[in-house]
Design an enzyme around this catalytic site. Structure first.
Site, PDB file in Angstrom:
ATOM      1  N   GLY A  79      -7.850  -7.753  13.297  1.00 22.52           N
ATOM      2  CA  GLY A  79      -9.152  -7.492  13.915  1.00 22.52           C
ATOM      3  C   GLY A  79     -10.059  -6.683  13.008  1.00 22.52           C
ATOM      4  N   ARG A 143      -5.412 -13.778  11.325  1.00 21.24           N
ATOM      5  CA  ARG A 143      -4.177 -13.186  11.851  1.00 21.24           C
ATOM      6  C   ARG A 143      -2.911 -13.957  11.454  1.00 21.24           C
ATOM      7  NH1 ARG A 143      -5.098  -8.993  15.104  1.00 21.24           N
ATOM      8  NH2 ARG A 143      -6.998  -8.899  16.337  1.00 21.24           N
ATOM      9  N   ASP A 174       0.938  -4.487  12.222  1.00 19.53           N
ATOM     10  CA  ASP A 174       1.599  -5.767  11.950  1.00 19.53           C
ATOM     11  C   ASP A 174       1.308  -6.258  10.533  1.00 19.53           C
ATOM     12  OD1 ASP A 174       2.837  -6.040  14.445  1.00 19.53           O
ATOM     13  OD2 ASP A 174       1.027  -6.865  15.342  1.00 19.53           O
ATOM     14  N   LYS A 200      -5.831   0.042   8.585  1.00 17.58           N
ATOM     15  CA  LYS A 200      -7.018  -0.380   9.327  1.00 17.58           C
ATOM     16  C   LYS A 200      -6.677  -0.630  10.774  1.00 17.58           C
ATOM     17  CE  LYS A 200      -7.113  -3.941  10.923  1.00 17.58           C
ATOM     18  NZ  LYS A 200      -6.938  -5.265  11.526  1.00 17.58           N
ATOM     19  N   THR A 201      -7.447  -0.215  11.706  1.00 17.15           N
ATOM     20  CA  THR A 201      -7.490  -0.714  13.078  1.00 17.15           C
ATOM     21  C   THR A 201      -8.299   0.244  13.929  1.00 17.15           C
ATOM     22  OG1 THR A 201      -6.365  -1.363  15.098  1.00 17.15           O
ATOM     23  CG2 THR A 201      -5.167   0.228  13.788  1.00 17.15           C
ATOM     24  N   ASP A 203      -7.884   0.562  16.873  1.00 17.20           N
ATOM     25  CA  ASP A 203      -7.010   1.021  17.955  1.00 17.20           C
ATOM     26  C   ASP A 203      -6.470   2.438  17.731  1.00 17.20           C
ATOM     27  OD1 ASP A 203      -7.424  -1.551  18.730  1.00 17.20           O
ATOM     28  OD2 ASP A 203      -5.407  -2.273  18.272  1.00 17.20           O
TER      29      ASP A 203
END
Ligand code: FBP
Length: 549
Positions: A79, A143, A174, A200-201, A203
């Site tokens: 993402g 992804r 992941d 990175k994320t 979240d």
């Protein structure tokens, strides 16, 4: 050339702040050997070449080393998160500073670009177009899960053809797991290709002692908090709606918690707490409905509720149901795909254990179907597609009707539902993310010139002024444990969930009962890029509290 806004033009000239250490000649200090966070024996046997490596810290030195030029590949994976373009410009400037003949290649649309040999050379002109901008559009993201030997070998063909000796994978837990698997494989066959990861994320769930934040979390939370603040002003002006606001973040509730600390809503659910206290869906409905009743008694028929997108996975009975569904669908994917849409619900009901079947049957039809949607390539339930905000709004409404019928509730209950996620993932990075990302990229360049593989770029001490940030590398195997994915045990980077004994949650928990009844909204306003440092350069409240600042 695409038209640019005045802010874009001004922002393009922004010079990211970097740790002082990265401005001079960089030496390397190796720490003690590391081990994985759990399942040490299994992880060690799966990663014999990249397990146990030492921590690395860059330190000043006066010895200048002449490095030979290196061709480097870069992949954006998963993402979008604000700041990805600055990681790439940091890598570019870093490898060029180390040796001006170095070249950077970007693989198109994520790991799939490596396998399909789809790439572009990232030249200075291209890089300059994307400095300090949001999005991943410079090369796109994807992804595809890199996990099979054939994929690694296919990738190696193009790496060899382009004479690429290092690959940087910019991704979440992941994707960095993939980076580690790839690093291990290339090391095991002496392929001559280093693999470096970058955290990175949005979240915020890829963090630990050595990785204090994943990039993008700061900007995304600031964007969502701005919009929630606007909704709270609206809510406090019209005084007629309860806003149910779902926030992205996958399993972890970091985004919801950070936004709650920024905006002080009436309610914020924290999935990790729901699980720890074994709350049922009914308990959650009663918790919200009771607050609605109390506020109505004070004449306040309005409020805001923040809901982490992964909530449903943390309600113990729902978790059992989803675990059984995951395993069943992983084993019977093809058969399930053949079932007609309107028959899918009945099919699932007929296949689950009695208890789960009953629960599944009790769910609103739309939510029941959303639970069976395709898992992502990493085996994750796509929680962003499950409309928990609607489920809760509907169920709270029903509960209040029951209470109204017995005289327990006399207020008015009208709802609006929102889901914020995609709105913040490509925002122009805040100063924090612009600086942090550029530094992560530059650090990756130094890890490459030091010959390292299987490491994640690490920049720490980021609540201090950028000059004092600490740069180095963390062995990816150090973050790994074994988890069940697609019905099988796999080595993966351990997700960092919200800690109930951590300072951010404690701060929230100490205030939430007051926020529930009083209206103490905070309106953070939009991200500011130019202006006083206390307005423009502040890290998240989560990070400040975690670091005791
Ligand atoms: P990453 O873990 O790849 O950083 O994904 C972040 C995220 O935005 C999650 O918050 C969200 O659940 C998911 O991506 C949505 O996925 P998609 O972009 O495929 O719809």
């Amino acid at each position: 050339m695409a038209k640019k806004s005045s802010l874009q033009i001004a922002r393009a000239a922004y010079q990211p702040k970097v740790p002082a250490i990265l401005k001079g000649i960089v030496g390397l200090e190796e720490g003690a050997a590391t081990q994985s966070v759990a399942n040490q024996q299994e992880i060690k046997s799966l990663f014999p070449n990249t397990y146990g490596l030492p921590l690395i810290k860059f330190v000043p030195t006066s010895e200048r080393t002449a490095y030979k030029s290196a061709n480097v590949g870069v992949i954006l994976s998963g993402g979008q998160a604000p700041g990805g373009h600055n990681v790439i410009s940091g890598i570019f400037d870093g490898i060029k500073m180390i040796n001006e003949n170095s070249r950077l290649y970007g693989f198109i649309l994520g790991p799939g670009g490596l396998i399909d040999h789809n790439y572009i050379e990232l030249t200075a002109d291209i890089i300059d177009e994307y400095r300090n901008t949001g999005g991943f559009d410079i090369i796109g993201s994807g992804r595809t899960k890199l996990e099979k030997k054939e994929q690694f070998d296919k990738g190696l063909e193009i790496l060899k053809k382009l004479d690429i000796s290092a690959l940087v994978i910019i991704g979440g837990d992941d994707s960095n797991t993939n980076a580690c698997v790839l690093a291990e494989y290339y090391a095991s066959i002496n392929a001559g290709v280093q693999v470096i990861g970058c955290p990175k994320t949005i979240d915020g769930d890829l963090k630990n002692e050595m990785i204090e934040a994943s990039f993008g979390f700061d900007t995304a939370c600031k964007v969502y908090s701005e919009v929630i603040g606007n909704i709270q002003r609206d809510c406090n002006s019209a005084r007629k709606y309860w806003h149910f606001i779902k926030l992205m973040g996958r399993s972890a509730s970091h985004i919801a918690l950070e936004c709650a600390l920024q905006v002080q809503p009436n309610i914020c659910l924290i999935s990790e707490e729901v699980e720890a206290s074994g709350q049922s869906l009914d308990d959650i409905i009663n918790y919200i409905a009771n607050i609605v009743v109390s506020r109505a008694e004070n004449g306040n028929n309005f409020g805001t509720i923040l809901i982490p997108e992964g909530l449903i996975e943390f309600i113990p009975v729902m978790k059992n149901l989803m675990d059984e569904l995951n395993d069943y669908l992983a084993r019977n994917e093809a058969e399930f795909k053949m079932i007609k849409r309107k028959e899918k619900r009945a099919y699932i009901i007929s296949k689950l254990s009695a208890e789960n079947s009953k629960l599944y049957e009790s769910l609103p039809e739309a939510v029941a179907l959303q639970l069976t949607l395709d898992r992502d390539p990493h085996g994750n339930v796509q929680v962003s597609l499950i409309e928990t905000e609607k489920l809760l709004a509907e169920m709270v409404g029903r509960r209040l009707e029951e209470w109204a019928a017995v005289g327990k509730y006399k207020g008015k209950f009208a709802t609006q539902v929102h889901f914020f996620g995609y709105e913040g993932r490509c925002a122009a990075p805040s100063n924090y993310d612009a600086d942090y990302c550029y530094s992560l990229g530059f650090t990756a360049a130094h890890l490459i010139s030091s010959g390292k593989t299987g490491y994640m770029s690490s920049v720490r001490n980021t609540t201090a002024p950028a000059a004092e940030w600490i740069a180095g590398g963390v062995p990816i195997t150090m973050m790994m444990n074994m988890e069940r994915r697609h019905g099988e045990m796999k080595p993966v980077i351990q997700k960092a969930l919200v800690r109930l004994d951590g300072a951010p949650f404690k701060e929230f928990a100490a205030q939430r009962d007051r926020w529930a009844v009083e209206t103490e909204y905070v309106y953070p306003g939009p991200i500011q890029y130019f202006g006083p440092t206390e307005v423009c350069d502040q890290p998240t409240i989560t990070l400040r509290l975690e670091q005791g600042k």
